[in-house]
Design a protein around this motif. Sequence first.
Motif, PDB file in Angstrom:
ATOM      1  N   PRO A 198       0.780  -1.283  -0.018  1.00 26.41           N
ATOM      2  CA  PRO A 198      -0.197   0.162   0.019  1.00 26.41           C
ATOM      3  C   PRO A 198       0.906   1.131  -0.088  1.00 26.41           C
ATOM      4  O   PRO A 198       1.983   1.246   0.748  1.00 26.41           O
ATOM      5  CB  PRO A 198      -0.802   0.063   1.505  1.00 26.41           C
ATOM      6  CG  PRO A 198      -0.884  -1.550   1.797  1.00 26.41           C
ATOM      7  CD  PRO A 198       0.727  -1.972   1.227  1.00 26.41           C
ATOM      8  N   THR A 201      -4.590   3.193   2.091  1.00 24.92           N
ATOM      9  CA  THR A 201      -4.341   2.815   3.452  1.00 24.92           C
ATOM     10  C   THR A 201      -3.999   1.384   3.631  1.00 24.92           C
ATOM     11  O   THR A 201      -3.099   0.931   4.447  1.00 24.92           O
ATOM     12  CB  THR A 201      -5.495   3.086   4.495  1.00 24.92           C
ATOM     13  OG1 THR A 201      -6.626   2.427   4.036  1.00 24.92           O
ATOM     14  CG2 THR A 201      -5.635   4.566   4.386  1.00 24.92           C
ATOM     15  N   ALA A 202      -4.426   0.525   2.723  1.00 28.45           N
ATOM     16  CA  ALA A 202      -4.315  -0.929   2.613  1.00 28.45           C
ATOM     17  C   ALA A 202      -4.303  -1.664   1.294  1.00 28.45           C
ATOM     18  O   ALA A 202      -4.881  -0.877   0.533  1.00 28.45           O
ATOM     19  CB  ALA A 202      -5.196  -1.440   3.504  1.00 28.45           C
ATOM     20  N   THR A 212      -8.847   2.708   0.081  1.00 29.69           N
ATOM     21  CA  THR A 212      -9.204   3.830   0.852  1.00 29.69           C
ATOM     22  C   THR A 212      -7.947   4.719   0.691  1.00 29.69           C
ATOM     23  O   THR A 212      -6.747   4.344   0.950  1.00 29.69           O
ATOM     24  CB  THR A 212      -9.512   3.543   2.392  1.00 29.69           C
ATOM     25  OG1 THR A 212     -10.518   2.533   2.484  1.00 29.69           O
ATOM     26  CG2 THR A 212      -9.705   4.492   3.239  1.00 29.69           C
ATOM     27  N   ARG A 214      -5.230   7.486   1.815  1.00 29.54           N
ATOM     28  CA  ARG A 214      -4.614   7.828   3.118  1.00 29.54           C
ATOM     29  C   ARG A 214      -4.679   9.287   3.283  1.00 29.54           C
ATOM     30  O   ARG A 214      -4.650  10.158   2.375  1.00 29.54           O
ATOM     31  CB  ARG A 214      -3.148   7.639   2.764  1.00 29.54           C
ATOM     32  CG  ARG A 214      -2.282   7.511   4.214  1.00 29.54           C
ATOM     33  CD  ARG A 214      -0.954   7.453   3.811  1.00 29.54           C
ATOM     34  NE  ARG A 214      -0.721   5.990   3.270  1.00 29.54           N
ATOM     35  CZ  ARG A 214      -0.605   4.781   4.216  1.00 29.54           C
ATOM     36  NH1 ARG A 214      -0.484   4.928   5.414  1.00 29.54           N
ATOM     37  NH2 ARG A 214      -0.027   3.735   3.625  1.00 29.54           N
ATOM     38  N   LYS A 215      -5.087   9.630   4.558  1.00 31.94           N
ATOM     39  CA  LYS A 215      -5.262  11.078   4.745  1.00 31.94           C
ATOM     40  C   LYS A 215      -4.073  11.728   5.189  1.00 31.94           C
ATOM     41  O   LYS A 215      -2.807  11.162   5.592  1.00 31.94           O
ATOM     42  CB  LYS A 215      -6.194  11.116   5.880  1.00 31.94           C
ATOM     43  CG  LYS A 215      -7.678  10.850   5.712  1.00 31.94           C
ATOM     44  CD  LYS A 215      -8.574  11.069   6.844  1.00 31.94           C
ATOM     45  CE  LYS A 215     -10.202  10.528   6.498  1.00 31.94           C
ATOM     46  NZ  LYS A 215     -10.825  10.764   7.557  1.00 31.94           N
ATOM     47  N   ASP A 231     -14.056   8.108   1.761  1.00 35.41           N
ATOM     48  CA  ASP A 231     -12.794   8.096   1.277  1.00 35.41           C
ATOM     49  C   ASP A 231     -12.152   7.098   0.364  1.00 35.41           C
ATOM     50  O   ASP A 231     -11.229   6.673   0.620  1.00 35.41           O
ATOM     51  CB  ASP A 231     -11.748   8.453   2.484  1.00 35.41           C
ATOM     52  CG  ASP A 231     -11.899   9.413   3.357  1.00 35.41           C
ATOM     53  OD1 ASP A 231     -12.138  10.637   2.627  1.00 35.41           O
ATOM     54  OD2 ASP A 231     -11.910   9.423   4.738  1.00 35.41           O
ATOM     55  N   THR A 232     -12.885   6.456  -0.435  1.00 30.96           N
ATOM     56  CA  THR A 232     -12.628   5.341  -1.120  1.00 30.96           C
ATOM     57  C   THR A 232     -12.756   5.838  -2.625  1.00 30.96           C
ATOM     58  O   THR A 232     -13.468   6.545  -3.035  1.00 30.96           O
ATOM     59  CB  THR A 232     -13.616   4.181  -1.078  1.00 30.96           C
ATOM     60  OG1 THR A 232     -14.864   4.428  -1.151  1.00 30.96           O
ATOM     61  CG2 THR A 232     -13.631   3.616   0.517  1.00 30.96           C
ATOM     62  N   TRP A 270       5.181   7.911   5.812  1.00 26.27           N
ATOM     63  CA  TRP A 270       3.776   7.199   6.106  1.00 26.27           C
ATOM     64  C   TRP A 270       4.208   5.706   6.093  1.00 26.27           C
ATOM     65  O   TRP A 270       3.458   4.790   6.632  1.00 26.27           O
ATOM     66  CB  TRP A 270       2.691   7.642   5.401  1.00 26.27           C
ATOM     67  CG  TRP A 270       2.830   7.467   3.865  1.00 26.27           C
ATOM     68  CD1 TRP A 270       2.556   6.422   2.923  1.00 26.27           C
ATOM     69  CD2 TRP A 270       3.040   8.519   2.742  1.00 26.27           C
ATOM     70  NE1 TRP A 270       2.873   6.623   1.572  1.00 26.27           N
ATOM     71  CE2 TRP A 270       2.961   7.924   1.415  1.00 26.27           C
ATOM     72  CE3 TRP A 270       3.418   9.978   2.985  1.00 26.27           C
ATOM     73  CZ2 TRP A 270       3.238   8.566   0.486  1.00 26.27           C
ATOM     74  CZ3 TRP A 270       3.630  10.432   1.935  1.00 26.27           C
ATOM     75  CH2 TRP A 270       3.599   9.835   0.499  1.00 26.27           C
ATOM     76  N   SER A 271       5.088   5.270   4.893  1.00 23.85           N
ATOM     77  CA  SER A 271       5.441   4.132   4.727  1.00 23.85           C
ATOM     78  C   SER A 271       6.839   3.907   4.317  1.00 23.85           C
ATOM     79  O   SER A 271       7.132   4.234   3.172  1.00 23.85           O
ATOM     80  CB  SER A 271       4.683   3.272   3.732  1.00 23.85           C
ATOM     81  OG  SER A 271       4.948   2.088   3.300  1.00 23.85           O
TER      82      SER A 271
END
Length: 558
Positions: free
Chosen positions: A89, A93-94, A108, A110-111, A173-174, A240-241
């Motif tokens: 991801p 988010t995933a 979804t 990411r914010k 959020d999708t 974030w990742s």
Amino acid sequence: MRKQGSWMRRLAGQVALGACLAATAATVPARAAGGHYGGTLKLVASSAAGTLDPQVNYTLRYWQIFPMLYDGLVSFERAGGTAAFHIVPDLATAMPKISDGGKTYVFTLRKGVKFSNGAPVTLTDVRASFIRLFKVLNPNAGTWYDVIVGGRHCASAPTTCTLPGVVIDQAKDTVTFHLRHPDAEFLDQLAVPFGAILPASTPDKDMGTIPIPGTGAYMISKYDPSSKLVMVRNPYFHQWSRLAQPKGYPDRIVYRFGLTPNAQVTAVANDQYDWMYNPIPLDRLGEVATKYKSRLYLHSLLALWYATMNTRMKPFDNKDARLAVNYAIDRADLVKLFGGPAVATATCEILPPGMPGYKPFCPFTEHPGTTWTAPDMKKAMAYMKKSGMAGQKVTIITQNSDPSRAIGIYLQSVLDRLGFKAKVKGISSNIQFTYIQNSNNHVQMAVTTWYQDYPAPSDFLNVLLSCKSFHPGSDNSINISEFCDKSIDTEMAVAETMSIAHPKKADVMWTKIDREMTDQAPVAPLFTPKHVDFVSSRLHHFVFSGQTYFIPDLAWIK
């Protein structure tokens, strides 16, 4: 005596290279000790590689840096070795929720992620990015992204593209992708730079030298194709990742253009630059392999060097003429030109070793079987006589630097021996790849390469040679040979669908397709390369990805 001396130096370089690199081929683990952030990483190449637009540029040189600048909903892991083929991801988010028998993907968003201009990433940006793929005539819009509902209309009429198969839901959020049919490679195609999420305000045209704001750890602060590209830290980036978009070690990455490969070797040896893009010249191999053994890295690739032949114009609209060329080429000579058996292997087929569906196959040799042994001039001349193309003029388009130009000069000698009247035209590598794609330039033959986008046989056979990959009058027409066989296209569509539930059966089909395509001879496969990286003594934590090769942002400078 000069010729013999040159040959002895070349042979010494090949032997030294082959002997020393086995110990340096291992890839350093992707995670280094802390405390190495900062400094300027200096890269060098003979030329730039064209547009900065990540939805247009299709060159290895810039696909190597785009992951530092842009993110997709998913990305390939920024890691060494085969871990680099893992999809993780990124702006999502995933991993997506997949339903409807593999035809619906829900992500979804990411914010809190911002572009390098400070604007937040929104679902509107996501949807607009996929519509833009069609409007900028992305090279693979019609072979990859047309699987999205509405994609076929967008590929045929890009100016009116609305792409109804991409649906956003602000409340949840999708973003949901509806596909026409299941696609085993859809996530791979989202993970490459073409799948980058860009601001919705980005114009629907190739942005050329103008950097587009991205979400990566770095941003471009300057680009002059005649001199250099400068990347600095994106002030709005936060990690974030680590797997998808690590913070990166250098504070600044400078990519200098304009040095010859020979000058690049000297500059890297003297620590003026930290890594060179171009292959090490043959007459420097021995020196580099013996004096700088600890600074060399050798890796196998899923890649191919090949010569395109235009199947829609003389003389190569004649299959017999194409077969004559394939039988006449001494691939051992080309292996020597590239650096010898330590770094290249002769091949007759389109799929490279290590690719699913690959099985050794060589019809274009003195003793047909699984490997190339020697040219068959008797058979080549018979096909040439049958073609009736003797006396035809052929221009071979190469890059204006070696080994591309040297290979072109060799092919010129082969064509002349067959009875063609051949010449070589070398042009800057900054424009050669787009030039040979555009049918308006009437390219009869060209020397080029292909390095995998991701490890799937369709990425060679379908992308390079399907009917849908040819776009008349476009710089983004990756089917340079303009080859089209609708029956083979149908087989490829079946194989791609079959790979979802029955990958082993699909591999058998891809083997068959590889042989059918090879027999049609739209190209002359030459050799599969290995990659040699030469670095400065300042560069530490060298990481080689199976997906994008050297990862600049994971190197640290001491």
